[in-house]
Design a protein around this motif. Structure first.
Motif, PDB file in Angstrom:
ATOM      1  N   ARG A  10       0.848  -1.194   0.000  1.00 18.85           N
ATOM      2  CA  ARG A  10       0.000   0.000   0.000  1.00 18.85           C
ATOM      3  C   ARG A  10       0.883   1.243   0.000  1.00 18.85           C
ATOM      4  N   LEU A  11       1.473   1.511  -1.189  1.00 15.64           N
ATOM      5  CA  LEU A  11       2.434   2.607  -1.288  1.00 15.64           C
ATOM      6  C   LEU A  11       1.796   3.966  -1.046  1.00 15.64           C
ATOM      7  N   ARG A  12       0.478   4.070  -1.224  1.00 12.99           N
ATOM      8  CA  ARG A  12      -0.176   5.374  -1.115  1.00 12.99           C
ATOM      9  C   ARG A  12      -0.883   5.544   0.228  1.00 12.99           C
ATOM     10  N   SER A  13      -0.406   4.850   1.234  1.00 12.97           N
ATOM     11  CA  SER A  13      -1.095   4.875   2.521  1.00 12.97           C
ATOM     12  C   SER A  13      -0.832   6.141   3.322  1.00 12.97           C
ATOM     13  N   THR A  14       0.205   6.909   2.973  1.00 10.85           N
ATOM     14  CA  THR A  14       0.487   8.165   3.661  1.00 10.85           C
ATOM     15  C   THR A  14       0.637   9.271   2.636  1.00 10.85           C
ATOM     16  N   ALA A  16       3.041  11.420   2.376  1.00  9.42           N
ATOM     17  CA  ALA A  16       4.410  11.444   1.870  1.00  9.42           C
ATOM     18  C   ALA A  16       4.622  10.388   0.802  1.00  9.42           C
ATOM     19  N   MET A  17       4.081   9.204   1.026  1.00 11.27           N
ATOM     20  CA  MET A  17       4.241   8.134   0.049  1.00 11.27           C
ATOM     21  C   MET A  17       3.460   8.425  -1.218  1.00 11.27           C
ATOM     22  N   ARG A  18       2.253   8.986  -1.081  1.00 10.61           N
ATOM     23  CA  ARG A  18       1.473   9.345  -2.267  1.00 10.61           C
ATOM     24  C   ARG A  18       2.219  10.365  -3.109  1.00 10.61           C
ATOM     25  N   GLY A  19       2.823  11.343  -2.436  1.00 15.45           N
ATOM     26  CA  GLY A  19       3.581  12.348  -3.162  1.00 15.45           C
ATOM     27  C   GLY A  19       4.797  11.765  -3.857  1.00 15.45           C
ATOM     28  N   LEU A  20       5.416  10.778  -3.234  1.00 14.49           N
ATOM     29  CA  LEU A  20       6.619  10.175  -3.792  1.00 14.49           C
ATOM     30  C   LEU A  20       6.343   9.457  -5.103  1.00 14.49           C
ATOM     31  N   VAL A  21       5.181   8.828  -5.223  1.00 13.79           N
ATOM     32  CA  VAL A  21       4.892   8.014  -6.408  1.00 13.79           C
ATOM     33  C   VAL A  21       3.864   8.662  -7.338  1.00 13.79           C
ATOM     34  N   ARG A  22       3.510   9.907  -7.085  1.00 16.91           N
ATOM     35  CA  ARG A  22       2.502  10.575  -7.914  1.00 16.91           C
ATOM     36  C   ARG A  22       2.983  10.718  -9.349  1.00 16.91           C
ATOM     37  N   GLU A  23       2.156  10.337 -10.282  1.00 16.79           N
ATOM     38  CA  GLU A  23       2.516  10.351 -11.705  1.00 16.79           C
ATOM     39  C   GLU A  23       2.235  11.693 -12.380  1.00 16.79           C
ATOM     40  N   THR A  24       1.210  12.390 -11.936  1.00 11.22           N
ATOM     41  CA  THR A  24       0.782  13.630 -12.585  1.00 11.22           C
ATOM     42  C   THR A  24       0.784  14.753 -11.569  1.00 11.22           C
ATOM     43  N   GLY A 307      -6.955  15.641 -14.073  1.00 13.24           N
ATOM     44  CA  GLY A 307      -7.442  14.790 -15.150  1.00 13.24           C
ATOM     45  C   GLY A 307      -7.041  15.323 -16.516  1.00 13.24           C
ATOM     46  N   MET A 308      -7.077  16.634 -16.687  1.00 20.00           N
ATOM     47  CA  MET A 308      -6.677  17.237 -17.960  1.00 20.00           C
ATOM     48  C   MET A 308      -5.189  17.047 -18.204  1.00 20.00           C
ATOM     49  N   LYS A 309      -4.407  17.214 -17.150  1.00 22.21           N
ATOM     50  CA  LYS A 309      -2.965  16.960 -17.263  1.00 22.21           C
ATOM     51  C   LYS A 309      -2.694  15.492 -17.555  1.00 22.21           C
ATOM     52  N   ARG A 310      -3.391  14.611 -16.859  1.00 24.39           N
ATOM     53  CA  ARG A 310      -3.185  13.179 -17.048  1.00 24.39           C
ATOM     54  C   ARG A 310      -3.551  12.752 -18.469  1.00 24.39           C
ATOM     55  N   ALA A 311      -4.538  13.408 -19.048  1.00 26.57           N
ATOM     56  CA  ALA A 311      -4.935  13.100 -20.425  1.00 26.57           C
ATOM     57  C   ALA A 311      -3.853  13.481 -21.422  1.00 26.57           C
TER      58      ALA A 311
END
Length: 331
Positions: A10-14, A16-24, A307-311
């Motif tokens: 569960r890499l996105r459980s915190t 800090a971790m969500r920010g570390l692996v955020r794609e967009t 969502g627009m950026k991710r697109a």
């Protein structure tokens, strides 16, 4: 042979971790904020259908630009609301027109701000269409004439660039408009001025509040003869290919929210920077819902822009830019 079931961590459980692996990621540097300038003095009037967006006179721009600097917003899309209109849109290319004066004033106040000049004439024509209207004696129909209209857009683009606009954004959707404006700028010694083309501009119902803001509603008919059918996606690729060949520097899709598939298609097909215009009704619907307590404005806006950026959009033109910049700064 059986394999053990893999349990993903569960890499996105915190946070800090969500920010570390955020794609967009969103950044104020990627936003362009639209501004509506008008004539008169000490004018700052909220546009009724676009809460938080204003008509502003030139003497009120200093406070506006200071706010943008503080929020880290460094690019604007400039629209003019003139006090005079005619069939030839003469105030659009007047060197002393409202946009030209605004460009010079903004450059005096903040020479580092990137000014993108919207290059269209609908708010300058008495009939509200994006060019010269010709009346056919046999059919009794009034139609926008493509080639004569291009001459208006060339003159307008050159006038805006001479006033100091850093980029020209033609939004008229006439056939051949990018190559015509590119040639006009080059002939005027303005070959350094890039073009952000309204490449894929649909004949959309999402423009209603903007027409209130720009006073640009057509006085007869509609713009379906020169803007795109919302049902068409493959046509968007043809329009984009044409603009690339004609010399566009940045492509744009407008509107954005209902056309994320089109943004993705252009991103996969073309390497030029890609802008998405988060248009007026997309903005106003969120504002109205938030004021009624139906949605969390911050969450909805940031999710929508993400969502627009991710697109595939590199650049976001949005009336939410100020609010989004504040929220991103707050974390």
């Amino acid at each position: 042979m059986s394999f053990p079931r893999v349990r993903h961590r569960r890499l996105r459980s915190t946070a800090a971790m969500r920010g570390l692996v955020r794609e967009t990621r969103l950044s104020p540097e990627q936003f362009i904020y639209p501004i509506f300038v008008t004539t008169g003095e000490n004018v700052k009037e909220e546009i009724p259908s676009m809460p938080g967006v204003f008509h502003q006179s030139l003497d009120r721009l200093e406070d506006e630009l200071q706010e943008l600097r503080e929020l880290g917003l460094r690019s604007i899309l400039l629209f003019g609301v003139p006090d005079a209109k005619d069939e030839a849109a003469s105030s659009a290319y007047d060197d002393d027109g409202i946009v030209q004066r605004a460009i010079r004033r903004i450059k005096q106040l903040d020479n580092e701000l990137l000014i993108v000049a919207d290059t269209c004439v609908c708010q300058y024509t008495s009939h509200g269409h994006c060019g010269i209207v010709e009346h056919h004696p046999h059919t009794k129909r009034a139609e926008v004439a493509n080639d004569p209209s291009l001459e208006l857009h060339i003159k307008t683009a050159v006038s805006q660039a001479k006033a100091g606009a850093d980029m020209i954004a033609p939004s008229n959707m006439m056939d051949g408009f990018v190559s015509a404006i590119r040639a006009g700028l080059d002939d005027a010694g303005l070959d350094h001025v890039p073009i952000m083309s309204y490449t894929v501009k649909y004949a959309s119902a999402y423009y209603g509040p903007f027409r209130d803001a720009a006073h640009s509603a057509p006085q007869f008919g509609d713009r379906k003869t020169y803007q795109m059918d919302p049902a068409n996606a493959r046509e968007a690729l043809r329009e984009a290919e044409s603009d690339v060949v004609e010399g566009a520097d940045i492509l744009m899709v407008k509107p954005a929210l209902a056309y994320l598939d089109v943004i993705r298609a252009l991103r996969e097909q073309f390497e030029l920077p890609l802008a998405a215009y988060n248009v007026s009704a997309e903005y106003s619907m969120v504002k109205a819902a938030a004021r009624n307590g139906w949605v969390d404005e911050r969450s909805v806006v940031l999710e929508t822009l993400t969502g627009m950026k991710r697109a595939g959009a590199d650049i976001l033109i949005t009336y939410h830019a100020k609010d989004a910049a504040r929220w991103l700064r707050e974390g």
